[in-house]
Design a protein around this motif. Structure first.
Motif, mmCIF file in Angstrom:
data_model
loop_
_atom_site.group_PDB
_atom_site.id
_atom_site.type_symbol
_atom_site.label_atom_id
_atom_site.label_comp_id
_atom_site.label_asym_id
_atom_site.label_seq_id
_atom_site.Cartn_x
_atom_site.Cartn_y
_atom_site.Cartn_z
ATOM 1 N N LYS A 295 42.869 27.462 39.683
ATOM 2 C CA LYS A 295 42.750 26.851 41.312
ATOM 3 C C LYS A 295 43.352 27.743 42.536
ATOM 4 O O LYS A 295 44.238 27.738 42.702
ATOM 5 C CB LYS A 295 43.420 25.075 41.374
ATOM 6 C CG LYS A 295 43.493 24.024 42.759
ATOM 7 C CD LYS A 295 44.315 22.994 42.721
ATOM 8 C CE LYS A 295 44.357 22.295 44.059
ATOM 9 N NZ LYS A 295 43.750 22.955 45.287
ATOM 10 N N PRO A 296 41.725 27.978 43.351
ATOM 11 C CA PRO A 296 42.362 28.618 44.895
ATOM 12 C C PRO A 296 43.926 27.072 45.838
ATOM 13 O O PRO A 296 43.703 26.058 45.535
ATOM 14 C CB PRO A 296 40.742 28.212 45.799
ATOM 15 C CG PRO A 296 39.996 27.917 44.301
ATOM 16 C CD PRO A 296 40.753 27.253 43.153
ATOM 17 N N ALA A 297 44.383 28.599 46.467
ATOM 18 C CA ALA A 297 44.921 27.628 47.064
ATOM 19 C C ALA A 297 44.226 26.810 48.193
ATOM 20 O O ALA A 297 43.752 27.575 48.861
ATOM 21 C CB ALA A 297 46.256 29.270 48.342
ATOM 22 N N LYS B 68 53.105 26.297 50.697
ATOM 23 C CA LYS B 68 53.555 27.661 50.715
ATOM 24 C C LYS B 68 52.874 28.291 51.804
ATOM 25 O O LYS B 68 53.170 28.895 51.936
ATOM 26 C CB LYS B 68 53.618 27.914 49.192
ATOM 27 C CG LYS B 68 53.579 29.158 49.112
ATOM 28 C CD LYS B 68 53.188 28.778 48.162
ATOM 29 C CE LYS B 68 52.758 30.588 46.638
ATOM 30 N NZ LYS B 68 52.340 31.051 45.775
ATOM 31 N N ASN C 152 47.362 38.191 42.626
ATOM 32 C CA ASN C 152 46.888 36.800 41.345
ATOM 33 C C ASN C 152 45.574 37.281 41.565
ATOM 34 O O ASN C 152 45.098 38.520 40.609
ATOM 35 C CB ASN C 152 47.069 35.439 41.786
ATOM 36 C CG ASN C 152 48.907 35.346 41.620
ATOM 37 O OD1 ASN C 152 49.466 36.421 41.478
ATOM 38 N ND2 ASN C 152 49.950 33.998 42.332
ATOM 39 N N LEU C 153 45.126 35.998 41.010
ATOM 40 C CA LEU C 153 43.742 35.785 40.249
ATOM 41 C C LEU C 153 43.100 36.275 41.649
ATOM 42 O O LEU C 153 41.453 36.235 41.479
ATOM 43 C CB LEU C 153 43.388 34.941 40.393
ATOM 44 C CG LEU C 153 43.306 34.692 38.409
ATOM 45 C CD1 LEU C 153 43.371 32.928 37.792
ATOM 46 C CD2 LEU C 153 43.336 35.501 37.851
ATOM 47 N N MET C 154 43.039 36.653 43.405
ATOM 48 C CA MET C 154 42.354 36.269 44.201
ATOM 49 C C MET C 154 42.210 38.493 44.041
ATOM 50 O O MET C 154 43.157 38.896 44.224
ATOM 51 C CB MET C 154 42.876 36.182 44.968
ATOM 52 C CG MET C 154 42.131 36.765 46.672
ATOM 53 S SD MET C 154 42.146 35.599 48.151
ATOM 54 C CE MET C 154 42.744 36.381 48.874
ATOM 55 N N ALA D 288 47.948 25.453 38.560
ATOM 56 C CA ALA D 288 46.618 25.732 38.233
ATOM 57 C C ALA D 288 45.856 26.353 38.998
ATOM 58 O O ALA D 288 45.469 26.976 38.612
ATOM 59 C CB ALA D 288 45.505 24.728 38.559
ATOM 60 N N VAL E 277 46.580 34.527 34.665
ATOM 61 C CA VAL E 277 47.778 35.429 35.720
ATOM 62 C C VAL E 277 49.110 35.024 34.644
ATOM 63 O O VAL E 277 49.594 35.680 34.517
ATOM 64 C CB VAL E 277 47.896 34.946 37.511
ATOM 65 C CG1 VAL E 277 49.215 35.627 37.916
ATOM 66 C CG2 VAL E 277 46.693 34.967 37.959
#
Lengths: 212, 418
Positions: free
Chosen positions: A140-142, A149, A167-169, B41, B51
């Motif tokens: 899930k994207p931020a 946060k 992270n995944l970005m 998530a 991650v």
């Protein structure tokens, strides 16, 4: 009898021609006088024997700054598992905190092209790649708006994440230059209500631009 | 009798108990889903390593549930204590520390664990069913075309035979009637036939010769096979990735750049399988394994998907260029996209519906010039054209209603050939 074989042969060739024909064109086709058409000079994406990596398209020389570009930020990317530079980037000030109406419109366009695909046009972290878990992206994207946060995250730390990835970005340094990255961060801060758009304080104008 | 009743009663109560339990678990996992999406998530999936590790079966891997609670609230302290599973996970995932969630209470974490235990199975089922749905629809059309072809052929043969039969019958009839008929001339010596055939051959041959000559150097419908099966339908169509996300150069330079592998990896660091979209086919009809194509990117990027890091030096993907203007023509993308406000689709066709991209237009000069004659320049809200004061004045005074590209010099030879 002879005529029959003649007819038969004709029919089979016709049938073969129909079956064998494919409308997928995998070759370029012929060129008349290719020396007028193909470049003798090396083109952007052609291979090049001059450079060590064999490419014509080269990156800027290390240590140089492109004309009109921002001066580089001297914070390196963290090594895997290290977060020292990520926290050090807290100190980086955002040089573009006041956006004019035109800049805001342009920044919104950049946001919608580069960021909204994951973080959503409404900055709620629900872009087309996530779509409440229906999209292809596994994480899930931020939610840039509505998650404390990210609302309390400093501009500098955001800049670090957009520049080097987090992270995944991935890194967006190749898609947005430093000024554009700072401006997008200001745009996010405006949407979070942490920053007032300069030039036009009228928030309704900003809101209508989002819908468009 | 009494005993069986007792057993039945026990069974009944057990049934109610389990029903209540599942209901309570459902309620819990509802909650858990929201919490999971909100807190976990971003870095975790249930069935997939992102991650952090895949969370399915996490309770089996951690024998002390209290440690899970503590880990979620503050992972660093668990590692410091030296709890073996915690230390192992930390080392396995490149020592990336998990974000601390001190606000989560034991019940919250239980709810999340409940969701992980129930929701995982559901997600997996949903994932597989969508992929296998189609496959039937695409083939019927080409099939019927083929059938029509065969039918036409058969009818033509029958017509020929009938014509033959007709002429033979007439001959026999004439003979029985006693008419003397001239020896029939075979069709290949019949002058009328030959003349018609020559004219047809001339027309058809002339048409193809002219078309072939005109088509030299033009590559309309050129659809080369690319090193990776990249579907624009999936990316630009279904997932709505903006054209300029990858081809950002189109707005600021002559070239609409070919995206670097880095841009692919922006998303494909996370998306490592093709599971949710429709089935993919090459233009020649062969099917494509989307997941295998994604794996190809990793090879080019030097990315190790298991270790989640770049392990070797990347290699350039040698995409095959499709749209190519001859060297004696100057074309600039930014002029058309940025100043001219043209859509990509105007020249490239409906890219968002092309699995394999083909050249949509012939890119001939006639095509360029025609568009320059017809296209109206967007003069309002466009600073690029503010220099044309007279046109602006004429537009304001209603002397003209629009300015075409031709009027601002768009068909001058030197604009594109110099």
């Amino acid at each position: 009898m002879k005529r029959l074989t003649f007819v038969f042969c004709g029919l089979t060739t016709l049938l073969l021609a129909v079956v064998g024909c494919s409308d997928v064109k995998r070759t370029r086709g012929k060129v008349y006088m290719p020396d007028m058409s193909d470049s003798r000079a090396y083109e952007t994406y052609s291979t090049n024997p001059v450079f060590a990596d064999g490419r014509t398209s080269q990156g800027p020389v290390a240590g140089t700054v492109k004309r009109g570009d921002e001066y580089p930020v001297h914070i390196e990317m963290d090594a895997m598992g290290d977060t020292a530079n990520y926290y050090a980037s807290n100190q980086l000030p955002n040089p573009f905190t006041s956006l004019t109406a035109d800049q805001l419109k342009e920044t919104e366009r950049l946001y919608l092209i580069n960021c909204a695909i994951c973080h959503g046009a409404k900055l709620d972290g629900n872009g087309p790649l996530w779509k409440d878990g229906e999209g292809p992206f596994p994480a899930k994207p931020a939610a840039l708006v509505g998650d404390s946060k990210y609302e309390s995250m400093s501009d500098g730390q955001m800049f670090y994440s957009v520049t080097y990835g987090k992270n995944l970005m991935g890194s967006y340094a190749s898609q947005l230059n430093a000024k554009q990255r700072w401006m997008v961060i200001s745009y996010i801060k405006i949407k979070q209500g942490k920053l007032k758009p300069a030039g036009n304080a009228d928030t309704t104008v900003v809101a209508s631009a989002v819908i468009k | 009798m009494n005993q069986t009743r007792k057993i039945a009663q026990q069974l009944y109560s057990a049934l109610i108990f389990t029903a209540l339990l599942t209901v309570s678990q459902l309620v819990q996992s509802q909650d858990g889903k929201a919490l999971f999406n909100q807190k976990c998530a971003s870095c975790h999936a249930i069935d997939k390593q992102l991650v952090g590790p895949a969370l399915k079966g996490v309770e089996d891997r951690w024998d002390d549930k209290k440690m899970i609670y503590e880990w979620v609230r503050n992972s660093a302290s668990v590692i410091k204590k030296g709890y073996p599973r915690a230390v192992a996970v930390y080392a396995e995932y490149n020592k990336v520390q998990m974000t601390a969630f001190p606000e989560l209470k034991d019940q919250d974490i239980d709810a999340i664990l409940g969701y992980i235990n129930t929701g995982g199975a559901k997600a997996a089922v949903a994932g597989t069913s969508t992929a296998s749905e189609d496959a039937a629809g695409t083939e019927s059309e080409s099939d019927s075309n083929f059938l029509y072809g065969i039918l036409t052929l058969i009818l033509a043969v029958i017509a020929l035979i009938l014509l033959q039969v007709n002429s033979n019958l007439r001959k026999i009839a004439d003979e029985t009637e006693g008419f003397k008929t001239a020896e029939p001339i075979p069709f290949y010596r019949n002058k009328a036939y030959i003349a018609i055939l020559v004219i047809i051959l001339f027309l058809v041959g002339g048409f193809y010769t002219f078309q072939g000559a005109q088509g030299l150097g033009r590559s309309k419908n050129y659809q080369p096979e690319q090193p990776i099966f990249y579907s624009h339908t999936v990316h630009a169509g279904i997932n709505q990735v903006n054209c300029l996300y990858c081809h950002g150069g189109a707005q600021e330079s002559k070239h609409a750049n070919i995206p670097s592998v880095n841009i692919c990896m922006n998303c494909h660091m996370g998306i490592n399988e093709y599971a949710k979209g429709p089935k993919l086919y090459r233009a020649d009809g062969s099917s494509v394994d989307g997941t295998a194509e994604i794996q190809k990117i990793y090879k080019y990027a030097g990315w190790d998907p298991a270790a989640k890091k770049y392990t070797s030096k990347g290699k350039a993907i040698e995409w095959v260029r499709i749209h190519n203007l001859p060297d004696h023509v100057y074309f600039n993308h930014s002029q058309h996209v940025n100043a001219g406000k043209q859509q990509c689709q105007t020249c490239h066709g409906e890219i968002q519906k092309m699995d394999e991209v083909f050249q949509f237009t012939d890119l001939s000069m006639g095509w360029c010039v025609n568009c320059h004659r017809e296209t109206k320049v967007q003069f309002t809200e466009n600073k690029f054209y503010s220099i044309y004061e007279k046109f602006h004045e004429d537009l304001k005074n209603k002397k003209m209603d629009s300015v075409t590209v031709e009027k601002i010099g768009g068909t001058e030879c030197q604009k594109c050939h110099y």
